[in-house]
Scaffold this active site. Structure first.
Site, PDB file in Angstrom:
ATOM      1  N   ASN A 250     -36.885   8.271  22.414  1.00 18.32           N
ATOM      2  CA  ASN A 250     -36.237   8.598  23.689  1.00 18.32           C
ATOM      3  C   ASN A 250     -37.356   8.861  24.707  1.00 18.32           C
ATOM      4  O   ASN A 250     -38.545   8.791  24.371  1.00 18.32           O
ATOM      5  CB  ASN A 250     -35.230   9.750  23.548  1.00 18.32           C
ATOM      6  CG  ASN A 250     -35.887  11.083  23.202  1.00 18.32           C
ATOM      7  OD1 ASN A 250     -37.098  11.258  23.339  1.00 18.32           O
ATOM      8  ND2 ASN A 250     -35.091  12.037  22.755  1.00 18.32           N
TER       9      ASN A 250
ATOM     10  N   ASP B  83     -28.816   8.500  17.354  1.00 16.01           N
ATOM     11  CA  ASP B  83     -28.739   8.022  15.962  1.00 16.01           C
ATOM     12  C   ASP B  83     -27.876   6.760  15.872  1.00 16.01           C
ATOM     13  O   ASP B  83     -28.215   5.818  15.158  1.00 16.01           O
ATOM     14  CB  ASP B  83     -28.172   9.116  15.046  1.00 16.01           C
ATOM     15  CG  ASP B  83     -29.154  10.264  14.870  1.00 16.01           C
ATOM     16  OD1 ASP B  83     -30.368  10.019  14.951  1.00 16.01           O
ATOM     17  OD2 ASP B  83     -28.699  11.406  14.660  1.00 16.01           O
TER      18      ASP B  83
HETATM   19  P1  ADP Z   1     -31.390  10.856  22.239  1.00 14.83           P
HETATM   20  O1  ADP Z   1     -29.992  11.339  21.976  1.00 14.83           O
HETATM   21  O2  ADP Z   1     -32.109  10.415  21.012  1.00 14.83           O
HETATM   22  O3  ADP Z   1     -32.195  11.761  23.145  1.00 14.83           O
HETATM   23  P2  ADP Z   1     -30.676   9.214  24.529  1.00 14.83           P
HETATM   24  O4  ADP Z   1     -30.180  10.449  25.214  1.00 14.83           O
HETATM   25  O5  ADP Z   1     -31.705   8.398  25.257  1.00 14.83           O
HETATM   26  O6  ADP Z   1     -31.210   9.486  23.065  1.00 14.83           O
HETATM   27  O7  ADP Z   1     -29.386   8.293  24.265  1.00 14.83           O
HETATM   28  C1  ADP Z   1     -29.388   7.221  23.347  1.00 14.83           C
HETATM   29  C2  ADP Z   1     -28.350   6.201  23.794  1.00 14.83           C
HETATM   30  O8  ADP Z   1     -27.051   6.806  23.814  1.00 14.83           O
HETATM   31  C3  ADP Z   1     -28.547   5.651  25.201  1.00 14.83           C
HETATM   32  O9  ADP Z   1     -29.444   4.549  25.202  1.00 14.83           O
HETATM   33  C4  ADP Z   1     -27.122   5.253  25.571  1.00 14.83           C
HETATM   34  O10 ADP Z   1     -26.773   4.035  24.940  1.00 14.83           O
HETATM   35  C5  ADP Z   1     -26.291   6.359  24.919  1.00 14.83           C
HETATM   36  N1  ADP Z   1     -26.071   7.486  25.848  1.00 14.83           N
HETATM   37  C6  ADP Z   1     -26.647   8.717  25.823  1.00 14.83           C
HETATM   38  N2  ADP Z   1     -26.198   9.490  26.824  1.00 14.83           N
HETATM   39  C7  ADP Z   1     -25.297   8.738  27.501  1.00 14.83           C
HETATM   40  C8  ADP Z   1     -24.459   8.950  28.652  1.00 14.83           C
HETATM   41  N3  ADP Z   1     -24.478  10.124  29.307  1.00 14.83           N
HETATM   42  N4  ADP Z   1     -23.656   7.940  29.067  1.00 14.83           N
HETATM   43  C9  ADP Z   1     -23.637   6.759  28.419  1.00 14.83           C
HETATM   44  N5  ADP Z   1     -24.398   6.490  27.332  1.00 14.83           N
HETATM   45  C10 ADP Z   1     -25.208   7.452  26.884  1.00 14.83           C
END
Ligand code: ADP
Length: 282
Positions: A178, A229
């Site tokens: 991330n 995940d």
């Molecule tokens: P992590 O949970 O590992 O920090 P992220 O927050 O970058 O990872 O989210 C991983 C994926 O989940 C994103 O690439 C997207 O596909 C989806 N996602 C996360 N948050 C959102 C959101 N607020 N709206 C839409 N999709 C989301």
């Protein structure tokens, strides 16, 4: 689409998540009263394995749980979700547990007792059986290093953020991070690196050059825990079946977005049909 003939292995952690909700997080030394505790299956490897199985992929989890009731419960959950558990290990050390306290604003304090996860060994595992292996950083770095040496193709999700040996990163087919975890990486040094951007989707770099970027569909977000995940699992499934970087990224971003629509890390695991249906609506 994913091919049922492919076999994926997932190496890492399996935890019990104990979640308590409260009005405001306690300060050091303070005792507060929270909600009834909720017990949920967790651990990044178990979450990713469950997400792969939900997508219809033949998935084997390699993780270690205790010989206690919590270990039985986690194994039962995995079997119910059609994850193969024949390579699961049991240890006298209690099952890993994450103690999660969440306040009204969604802020949290998490203490992870690694427990049996620290006892995982991969010495006797033959990784040749797997088309792709997916690993994370919730187990000892030495485990990840050993898997990188022996897996045919490794996708490494560098979560939680930790130092990874450069030789291990160099052996990865794809590294997934991330935005926060990506700060520790030199993306230009990696053959393929996928960085997830939360609500902004994800981007794929090949040797530091952006080759694909995808935004998620509009969803009603309930809980983003576990979205990363599901993203990793969906990306690995597509990578294993030979999808292009753009197609793999688009599928994974949609799957991640769908995963935000219910509570808990394993609460909203999309099927391949659901991801494809969502993509065709956009
Ligand atoms: P992590 O949970 O590992 O920090 P992220 O927050 O970058 O990872 O989210 C991983 C994926 O989940 C994103 O690439 C997207 O596909 C989806 N996602 C996360 N948050 C959102 C959101 N607020 N709206 C839409 N999709 C989301």
């Amino acid at each position: 689409m994913t091919s049922p003939a492919l076999r994926l292995g997932v190496v890492g952690s399996a935890n019990v998540d104990v979640v308590v909700r409260c009005v405001a997080l306690p300060r050091p030394g303070e005792t507060i009263v929270g909600s009834d505790p909720i017990r949920l299956p967790g651990g990044k490897a178990a979450n990713q394995a469950a997400a792969l199985a939900a997508l219809g992929v033949d998935t084997t989890l390699i993780a270690c749980v205790g010989t206690d009731e919590a270990g039985d419960w986690l194994l039962g959950n995995l079997e119910q979700r059609c994850v193969r558990t024949s390579l699961m290990q049991r240890s006298e050390v209690p099952t890993g547990t994450a103690f999660i306290t969440v306040d009204e604003r969604g802020e949290n304090i998490i203490v992870v007792a690694r427990g049996a996860n620290a006892c995982l060994t991969v010495d006797d595992i033959t990784f040749d059986d797997f088309d792709v292996v997916l690993a994370q950083m919730e187990v000892d770095a030495s485990i990840v290093d050993a898997v990188a040496l022996r897996a045919r193709r490794l996708i490494l999700n560098v979560a939680p953020a930790r130092e990874v040996a450069p030789e291990t990163l160099a052996r990865c087919a794809v590294v997934i991070a991330n935005e926060h975890e990506a700060e520790r990486l030199t993306i230009a040094d990696l053959a393929h690196c996928v960085v997830t951007l939360g609500a902004k989707g994800a981007v794929h770099y090949a040797h530091g050059v952006e080759v694909a970027r995808v935004a998620p569909p509009t969803v009603t977000v309930v809980d983003t825990v576990g979205a990363g995940d599901v993203f990793c699992a969906a990306y690995a499934a597509q990578f294993a079946s030979g999808a292009s970087p753009l197609d793999a990224l688009a599928f994974a971003v949609t799957a991640g977005a769908l995963a935000t629509q219910a509570l808990g890390a394993q609460g909203a695991l999309p099927t391949t049909e659901e991801v494809v249906a969502c993509q065709s609506r956009v």
